[in-house]
Scaffold this motif. Structure first.
Motif, PDB file in Angstrom:
ATOM      1  N   VAL A   1      25.162  36.048 -98.149  1.00 47.34           N
ATOM      2  CA  VAL A   1      24.741  34.695 -98.523  1.00 47.34           C
ATOM      3  C   VAL A   1      24.661  33.833 -97.273  1.00 47.34           C
ATOM      4  CG1 VAL A   1      25.238  32.658 -99.920  1.00 47.34           C
ATOM      5  CG2 VAL A   1      25.892  34.931-100.761  1.00 47.34           C
ATOM      6  N   ALA A   2      23.527  33.153 -97.099  1.00 49.30           N
ATOM      7  CA  ALA A   2      23.360  32.191 -96.015  1.00 49.30           C
ATOM      8  C   ALA A   2      23.048  30.829 -96.615  1.00 49.30           C
ATOM      9  CB  ALA A   2      22.233  32.628 -95.080  1.00 49.30           C
TER      10      ALA A   2
ATOM     11  N   VAL B   1      19.719  24.717 -99.046  1.00 53.42           N
ATOM     12  CA  VAL B   1      18.982  25.982 -99.071  1.00 53.42           C
ATOM     13  C   VAL B   1      19.995  27.117 -99.113  1.00 53.42           C
ATOM     14  CG1 VAL B   1      17.402  27.487 -97.819  1.00 53.42           C
ATOM     15  CG2 VAL B   1      17.034  25.011 -97.806  1.00 53.42           C
ATOM     16  N   VAL B   2      19.867  27.990-100.099  1.00 55.84           N
ATOM     17  CA  VAL B   2      20.755  29.150-100.244  1.00 55.84           C
ATOM     18  C   VAL B   2      19.893  30.406-100.331  1.00 55.84           C
ATOM     19  CG1 VAL B   2      22.531  30.283-101.629  1.00 55.84           C
ATOM     20  CG2 VAL B   2      22.499  27.782-101.447  1.00 55.84           C
ATOM     21  N   VAL B   3      20.179  31.376 -99.472  1.00 57.83           N
ATOM     22  CA  VAL B   3      19.497  32.676 -99.506  1.00 57.83           C
ATOM     23  C   VAL B   3      20.554  33.734 -99.734  1.00 57.83           C
ATOM     24  CG1 VAL B   3      18.040  34.319 -98.279  1.00 57.83           C
ATOM     25  CG2 VAL B   3      17.730  31.859 -97.905  1.00 57.83           C
ATOM     26  N   MET B   4      20.355  34.578-100.736  1.00 52.96           N
ATOM     27  CA  MET B   4      21.331  35.622-101.023  1.00 52.96           C
ATOM     28  C   MET B   4      20.622  36.903-101.440  1.00 52.96           C
ATOM     29  SD  MET B   4      22.857  34.189-104.637  1.00 52.96           S
ATOM     30  CE  MET B   4      24.046  35.536-104.732  1.00 52.96           C
TER      31      MET B   4
ATOM     32  N   SER C   1      19.883  40.107 -91.956  1.00 53.44           N
ATOM     33  CA  SER C   1      18.614  39.959 -92.666  1.00 53.44           C
ATOM     34  C   SER C   1      18.560  38.628 -93.396  1.00 53.44           C
ATOM     35  CB  SER C   1      18.424  41.115 -93.664  1.00 53.44           C
ATOM     36  OG  SER C   1      18.412  42.361 -93.004  1.00 53.44           O
ATOM     37  N   VAL C   2      19.651  38.278 -94.060  1.00 60.86           N
ATOM     38  CA  VAL C   2      19.709  37.016 -94.788  1.00 60.86           C
ATOM     39  C   VAL C   2      19.645  35.836 -93.818  1.00 60.86           C
ATOM     40  CG1 VAL C   2      21.270  35.551 -96.112  1.00 60.86           C
ATOM     41  CG2 VAL C   2      20.862  37.873 -96.853  1.00 60.86           C
TER      42      VAL C   2
END
Length: 332
Positions: A299-300, A309-312, A319-320
């Protein structure tokens, strides 16, 4: 060796297939087994118990799945900790949380869950994974065929599947890192395939038999498919990850009033998936930043132009972080 950037350019332009994307011996047979997995999870009726392990944590669940004349009905009950049930009919999903007397209703969209982990279309999967047929093993009383997928680059994890030899149903799945160490696993411990299933087995366990939901709160999570909003752009792509969906998630309370709206994108290489969530921050909140992992899930979090902004996803942390760093407000 060809750099990642050069390899991505070759694939993007469609000029040629780079050396690392050439098939390995037995890859086509491995793909055929994976295609059986994708079909079996949707076409078969089955019931059983499986265990999910992620590091030192584990969780046991019971699943009932019925396929009848194109209609898929499913009940998933978590047996450990606080009671939770998920009941699905085709794409409509109802999550029951008895301790909170809460029901959340939403559309499943493009998400996939065990044992339906694979999409029906596996086109291009061999470009990013070396797929090999392995040996046989006994899982939950069934003979299985092992299929191993080793990543061709550092942007994704590896996978190993155990496939029931007669039906093609997935019995076990493992995710492993670049060192070959297992990050998470999920496997049936008890399973019945094709046996008659009582219709009552698909009903919620914690709602009164009368069906009355008095005292329960119902929240509706509605999805609206959209094109990419003009305000946002993704500057750092990952090879093989294509956009699968872009939507607005709207959460409604029991009175039908909108309580939250979130932009949601899903990207996938056909096996691994990335989810991106963007929501406006209240003026009094500063938002969260950072990178962390829990087993296979990375999780970033970033704050961009007043938005969280959340990328998981089930990909390596780098990669994230790479993908998240490329998300920005258009024109800034």
């Amino acid at each position: 060796m060809m750099s990642r950037i050069a390899a991505w350019i070759w694939l993007f332009l469609g000029l040629a297939q780079p050396v690392w994307a050439q098939a390995v011996p037995g890859q086509q047979e491995g793909l055929q087994w994976l295609q059986r997995v994708a079909v079996a999870a949707q076409k078969l009726s089955y019931s059983g118990t499986f265990v999910y392990r992620n590091g030192a944590q584990s969780e046991t669940s019971r699943i009932v799945h019925v396929a009848n004349n194109g209609v898929q009905s499913e009940k998933l009950e978590v047996l450990d900790g606080s009671p939770r049930e998920v009941i699905r009919r085709n794409d409509e999903v109802r999550c029951y949380l008895p301790e909170k007397q809460l029901i959340i209703i939403e559309q499943r969209g493009s998400r996939r869950a065990f044992p339906a982990l694979l999409p029906l279309s596996l086109a291009g999967l061999g470009n990013y994974y070396a797929i090999r047929k392995g040996g046989s093993a006994r899982i939950a009383g069934f003979d299985s065929q092992t299929i191993r997928l080793e990543p061709r680059d550092g942007w994704r994890y590896g996978h190993q599947f155990w496939v029931e030899q007669q039906s093609g149903l997935l019995l076990k799945a493992e995710l492993f890192d670049a060192r070959g160490e297992m990050l998470e696993s999920i496997a049936f411990t008890e399973l019945r395939i094709g046996d008659p299933i009582d219709p009552d087995a698909l009903k919620p366990s914690h709602v009164p038999a009368s069906g009355s939901k008095e005292g329960w709160q119902v929240r509706q999570a509605r999805l609206r498919e959209i094109r990419d909003p003009a305000a946002w752009q993704f500057r750092a792509e990952l090879p093989g990850f294509r956009r699968q969906a872009a939507m607005v998630r709207s959460i409604f309370d029991g009175k039908g009033e909108n309580t939250r709206e979130v932009l949601h994108w899903v990207f996938s290489d056909g096996l691994a998936a990335l989810s991106v969530f963007i929501s406006p921050l209240p003026p009094t909140e500063g938002g969260e930043t950072g990178l962390h992992s829990l087993g296979a899930i990375s999780v970033a979090k970033r704050v961009v132009d007043g938005h969280q902004v959340v990328v998981m996803g089930d990909v390596p942390p780098d990669s994230v972080r790479h993908f998240a760093d490329g998300i920005g407000a258009r024109g800034k």
